[in-house]
Design a protein around this motif. Structure first.
Motif, PDB file in Angstrom:
ATOM      1  N   ASN A 117    -103.014  28.116  14.634  1.00 32.67           N
ATOM      2  CA  ASN A 117    -104.241  28.895  14.801  1.00 32.67           C
ATOM      3  C   ASN A 117    -104.332  29.603  16.151  1.00 32.67           C
ATOM      4  O   ASN A 117    -105.412  29.906  16.630  1.00 32.67           O
ATOM      5  CB  ASN A 117    -105.483  28.031  14.552  1.00 32.67           C
ATOM      6  N   ASP A 118    -103.189  29.887  16.757  1.00 34.77           N
ATOM      7  CA  ASP A 118    -103.142  30.686  17.974  1.00 34.77           C
ATOM      8  C   ASP A 118    -102.961  32.147  17.570  1.00 34.77           C
ATOM      9  O   ASP A 118    -102.186  32.450  16.652  1.00 34.77           O
ATOM     10  CB  ASP A 118    -101.957  30.269  18.857  1.00 34.77           C
ATOM     11  N   PRO A 119    -103.659  33.095  18.209  1.00 31.64           N
ATOM     12  CA  PRO A 119    -103.481  34.505  17.867  1.00 31.64           C
ATOM     13  C   PRO A 119    -102.004  34.888  17.936  1.00 31.64           C
ATOM     14  O   PRO A 119    -101.303  34.532  18.892  1.00 31.64           O
ATOM     15  CB  PRO A 119    -104.284  35.241  18.934  1.00 31.64           C
ATOM     16  N   ALA A 120    -101.541  35.609  16.912  1.00 35.88           N
ATOM     17  CA  ALA A 120    -100.125  35.997  16.858  1.00 35.88           C
ATOM     18  C   ALA A 120     -99.978  37.286  16.057  1.00 35.88           C
ATOM     19  O   ALA A 120    -100.688  37.487  15.057  1.00 35.88           O
ATOM     20  CB  ALA A 120     -99.297  34.891  16.216  1.00 35.88           C
ATOM     21  N   ASP A 121     -99.078  38.142  16.497  1.00 33.87           N
ATOM     22  CA  ASP A 121     -98.767  39.361  15.760  1.00 33.87           C
ATOM     23  C   ASP A 121     -97.779  39.016  14.646  1.00 33.87           C
ATOM     24  O   ASP A 121     -96.670  38.548  14.916  1.00 33.87           O
ATOM     25  CB  ASP A 121     -98.129  40.408  16.684  1.00 33.87           C
ATOM     26  N   VAL A 122     -98.197  39.228  13.401  1.00 33.93           N
ATOM     27  CA  VAL A 122     -97.338  38.956  12.254  1.00 33.93           C
ATOM     28  C   VAL A 122     -97.510  40.080  11.220  1.00 33.93           C
ATOM     29  O   VAL A 122     -98.576  40.684  11.141  1.00 33.93           O
ATOM     30  CB  VAL A 122     -97.634  37.589  11.593  1.00 33.93           C
ATOM     31  N   PRO A 123     -96.469  40.368  10.435  1.00 33.91           N
ATOM     32  CA  PRO A 123     -96.594  41.396   9.412  1.00 33.91           C
ATOM     33  C   PRO A 123     -97.509  40.919   8.278  1.00 33.91           C
ATOM     34  O   PRO A 123     -97.603  39.725   8.010  1.00 33.91           O
ATOM     35  CB  PRO A 123     -95.153  41.577   8.924  1.00 33.91           C
ATOM     36  N   PHE A 124     -98.180  41.874   7.628  1.00 38.95           N
ATOM     37  CA  PHE A 124     -99.091  41.501   6.546  1.00 38.95           C
ATOM     38  C   PHE A 124     -99.191  42.614   5.510  1.00 38.95           C
ATOM     39  O   PHE A 124     -98.771  43.741   5.731  1.00 38.95           O
ATOM     40  CB  PHE A 124    -100.479  41.181   7.105  1.00 38.95           C
ATOM     41  N   THR A 125     -99.761  42.252   4.370  1.00 32.91           N
ATOM     42  CA  THR A 125    -100.066  43.181   3.292  1.00 32.91           C
ATOM     43  C   THR A 125    -101.538  43.048   2.976  1.00 32.91           C
ATOM     44  O   THR A 125    -102.072  41.939   2.972  1.00 32.91           O
ATOM     45  CB  THR A 125     -99.215  42.875   2.047  1.00 32.91           C
ATOM     46  N   ILE A 126    -102.203  44.171   2.728  1.00 33.26           N
ATOM     47  CA  ILE A 126    -103.631  44.166   2.421  1.00 33.26           C
ATOM     48  C   ILE A 126    -103.881  45.039   1.206  1.00 33.26           C
ATOM     49  O   ILE A 126    -103.185  46.035   1.006  1.00 33.26           O
ATOM     50  CB  ILE A 126    -104.443  44.631   3.648  1.00 33.26           C
ATOM     51  N   ALA A 127    -104.852  44.633   0.370  1.00 32.90           N
ATOM     52  CA  ALA A 127    -105.199  45.410  -0.821  1.00 32.90           C
ATOM     53  C   ALA A 127    -106.707  45.451  -0.975  1.00 32.90           C
ATOM     54  O   ALA A 127    -107.405  44.466  -0.727  1.00 32.90           O
ATOM     55  CB  ALA A 127    -104.569  44.778  -2.057  1.00 32.90           C
ATOM     56  N   VAL A 128    -107.212  46.609  -1.371  1.00 36.43           N
ATOM     57  CA  VAL A 128    -108.623  46.790  -1.678  1.00 36.43           C
ATOM     58  C   VAL A 128    -108.716  46.967  -3.189  1.00 36.43           C
ATOM     59  O   VAL A 128    -108.158  47.922  -3.734  1.00 36.43           O
ATOM     60  CB  VAL A 128    -109.214  48.019  -0.952  1.00 36.43           C
ATOM     61  N   LEU A 129    -109.409  46.044  -3.831  1.00 35.69           N
ATOM     62  CA  LEU A 129    -109.508  46.089  -5.305  1.00 35.69           C
ATOM     63  C   LEU A 129    -110.784  46.787  -5.740  1.00 35.69           C
ATOM     64  O   LEU A 129    -111.714  46.917  -5.012  1.00 35.69           O
ATOM     65  CB  LEU A 129    -109.459  44.681  -5.866  1.00 35.69           C
TER      66      LEU A 129
END
Length: 129
Positions: A117-129
């Motif tokens: 739970n430490d802030p970290a830059d990580v790749p992600f995917t997001i979707a708006v349904l």
């Protein structure tokens, strides 16, 4: 033999042209049931998109703060289901729709953190349904 050599020479000569540059436009994202979607790298670069104008890592914030701007003006983020997932299995993510990222409207603030739970830059995917 000569035909094979010619094809190989053309292929090798074409490599720099096919390699692309870092500023290339993001790929189209195959998300048939999402109204908007994006695949974002750890540094905030938009890798693939559907109805997403931009993504960025928010400067002046701790690691793991991103802003994703939806380009379709008909999408009302106040009433949308927003799903987000990290692209590795040891991180956590929060997506806050209809946020105000540095004065921009129609945006989603994304916050990622590591397994501890430490802030970290990580790749992600997001979707708006």
């Amino acid at each position: 033999m000569r035909t094979r050599f010619l094809a190989l020479a053309v292929a090798i000569a074409s490599v720099p042209l096919l390699a692309g540059s870092a500023s290339a436009a993001p790929a189209d994202l195959n998300a048939p049931y999402a109204r908007a979607a994006a695949k974002v790298s750890a540094n905030g670069t938009l890798l693939a998109t559907k109805n997403v104008a931009s993504s960025e890592r928010l400067e002046g914030r701790p690691a793991g703060y991103y802003c994703v701007a939806v380009s379709d003006p008909t999408i009302d983020l106040r009433n949308a289901a927003v799903l987000a997932t990290v692209n590795n299995n040891r991180s956590m993510i929060t997506a806050i729709p209809n946020s105000n990222c540095n004065g921009k409207t129609r945006t989603i603030t994304v916050v990622t953190s590591n397994y501890h739970n430490d802030p970290a830059d990580v790749p992600f995917t997001i979707a708006v349904l």
